[in-house]
Scaffold this motif. Structure first.
Motif, mmCIF file in Angstrom:
data_model
loop_
_atom_site.group_PDB
_atom_site.id
_atom_site.type_symbol
_atom_site.label_atom_id
_atom_site.label_comp_id
_atom_site.label_asym_id
_atom_site.label_seq_id
_atom_site.Cartn_x
_atom_site.Cartn_y
_atom_site.Cartn_z
ATOM 1 N N LEU A 25 8.372 4.959 -4.574
ATOM 2 C CA LEU A 25 8.235 3.508 -4.754
ATOM 3 C C LEU A 25 9.585 2.803 -4.602
ATOM 4 O O LEU A 25 9.660 1.727 -4.010
ATOM 5 N N ARG A 26 10.652 3.409 -5.113
ATOM 6 C CA ARG A 26 11.993 2.843 -4.930
ATOM 7 C C ARG A 26 12.338 2.747 -3.439
ATOM 8 O O ARG A 26 12.874 1.736 -2.989
ATOM 9 N N GLU A 27 12.048 3.822 -2.704
ATOM 10 C CA GLU A 27 12.335 3.834 -1.266
ATOM 11 C C GLU A 27 11.516 2.774 -0.532
ATOM 12 O O GLU A 27 12.029 2.090 0.366
ATOM 13 N N GLU A 28 10.263 2.629 -0.900
ATOM 14 C CA GLU A 28 9.405 1.637 -0.252
ATOM 15 C C GLU A 28 9.881 0.217 -0.552
ATOM 16 O O GLU A 28 9.862 -0.652 0.326
ATOM 17 N N LEU A 29 10.322 -0.013 -1.779
ATOM 18 C CA LEU A 29 10.846 -1.334 -2.138
ATOM 19 C C LEU A 29 12.125 -1.615 -1.358
ATOM 20 O O LEU A 29 12.319 -2.720 -0.844
ATOM 21 N N CYS A 54 4.489 -6.230 2.620
ATOM 22 C CA CYS A 54 4.730 -6.724 1.269
ATOM 23 C C CYS A 54 3.492 -6.544 0.390
ATOM 24 O O CYS A 54 3.566 -6.026 -0.728
ATOM 25 N N LEU A 55 2.353 -6.955 0.891
ATOM 26 C CA LEU A 55 1.120 -6.875 0.109
ATOM 27 C C LEU A 55 0.713 -5.425 -0.143
ATOM 28 O O LEU A 55 0.223 -5.097 -1.229
ATOM 29 N N THR A 56 0.943 -4.560 0.818
ATOM 30 C CA THR A 56 0.592 -3.158 0.641
ATOM 31 C C THR A 56 1.494 -2.509 -0.403
ATOM 32 O O THR A 56 1.033 -1.721 -1.231
ATOM 33 N N PHE A 57 2.792 -2.843 -0.376
ATOM 34 C CA PHE A 57 3.690 -2.307 -1.401
ATOM 35 C C PHE A 57 3.260 -2.790 -2.780
ATOM 36 O O PHE A 57 3.191 -2.000 -3.728
ATOM 37 N N CYS A 58 2.983 -4.085 -2.902
ATOM 38 C CA CYS A 58 2.567 -4.634 -4.197
ATOM 39 C C CYS A 58 1.325 -3.910 -4.711
ATOM 40 O O CYS A 58 1.227 -3.576 -5.892
ATOM 41 N N PRO A 171 2.577 0.780 5.218
ATOM 42 C CA PRO A 171 2.957 0.890 6.626
ATOM 43 C C PRO A 171 4.262 0.152 6.907
ATOM 44 O O PRO A 171 4.569 -0.856 6.294
ATOM 45 N N GLU A 172 5.016 0.702 7.833
ATOM 46 C CA GLU A 172 6.222 0.023 8.302
ATOM 47 C C GLU A 172 5.817 -1.150 9.193
ATOM 48 O O GLU A 172 4.856 -1.033 9.951
ATOM 49 N N PRO A 173 6.531 -2.261 9.115
ATOM 50 C CA PRO A 173 6.217 -3.363 10.015
ATOM 51 C C PRO A 173 6.519 -2.953 11.449
ATOM 52 O O PRO A 173 7.427 -2.181 11.694
ATOM 53 N N GLU A 174 5.711 -3.483 12.369
ATOM 54 C CA GLU A 174 5.914 -3.172 13.784
ATOM 55 C C GLU A 174 7.014 -4.018 14.376
ATOM 56 O O GLU A 174 7.302 -5.073 14.005
#
Length: 174
Positions: A25-29, A54-58, A171-174
Motif C-alpha cells: 500500500l505504501r508503494e502504491e501510494l 486514484c479511485l482504485t488505490f482508495c 492499475p498503472e495509468p497508461e
C-alpha cells in the motif's frame, strides 16, 4: 502439502503478511503521488487514467481497513483482550483515513485539464501519506506479535481480505 496449523509451521506468519500488505500500500501510494506529479509536470498521464488509479488505490486501502475491522480486530480482541484499547485507536484512525479517502475521491472526480484540481488531490494524498505511515507503524508495533500468535486454520486456506495485496488491484495509468 498439508496446511500447517501451528503458527511456527507457517510459510508466512500473519504479522509478516500484514507488513507485506502495508509495504504494498505504501508503494502504491507513492506511485500514485508520482503519477500526479508527472501529470502536474505536463507528463502524458491522462486525467481519466489518473482518476481511475486514484479511485482504485482508495478502494484498496478502504478494503484493507474494512477487512481488519471485520476479521482481524474481532479475533485479536477475543484472543488478547488487553489489545482492545489499541484496536479502538486503530479503528479511530480508520475513520480518519476514510474521511480523507472520501475527499480524495471527490477531488479526483474533478481532475481535468486544470492543474489546480490535481494539486488539491496531491495535497490530500500528502496528508494521507503522513497519517497512513503513522498508522501503519503504530499498528505494526502493537499487533504483529499477536497476529503471529493467532491460529486460525481458515486464514491459512484462504487469507482474509486485509492480508491480500495484488498488483492487479491498482492499475498503472497508461
Amino acid at each position: 502439502m498439508p496446511t500447517p496449523t501451528d503458527p511456527t509451521d507457517r510459510l508466512q506468519a500473519f504479522g509478516t503478511q500484514l507488513i507485506d500488505v502495508h509495504s504494498w500500500l505504501r508503494e502504491e501510494l507513492a506511485a500514485l503521488r508520482d503519477s500526479l506529479d508527472a501529470f502536474l509536470d505536463g507528463g502524458d498521464h491522462r486525467p481519466r487514467e489518473l482518476r481511475a488509479h486514484c479511485l482504485t488505490f482508495c478502494s484498496a486501502l478502504e478494503r484493507h481497513h474494512t477487512g481488519e475491522e471485520r476479521t482481524a480486530f474481532p479475533a485479536l480482541a477475543e484472543e488478547f483482550p488487553a489489545l482492545r484499547p489499541v484496536l479502538a485507536k486503530l479503528q479511530e484512525d480508520h475513520h480518519l483515513v476514510a474521511d480523507i479517502l472520501r475527499r480524495i475521491e471527490s477531488l479526483a472526480a474533478d481532475v481535468g485539464t486544470d492543474p489546480a484540481d490535481a494539486q488539491r488531490v496531491r495535497r490530500e494524498l500528502d496528508g494521507l501519506a503522513a497519517i497512513v505511515e503513522s498508522h501503519f507503524a503504530f499498528e505494526e508495533r502493537q499487533i504483529i506479535a499477536a497476529l503471529d500468535a493467532l491460529n486460525i486454520p481458515a486464514w491459512q486456506a484462504s487469507p482474509p481480505d486485509f492480508l491480500a495485496a495484488s498488483a492487479e488491484a491498482v492499475p498503472e495509468p497508461e
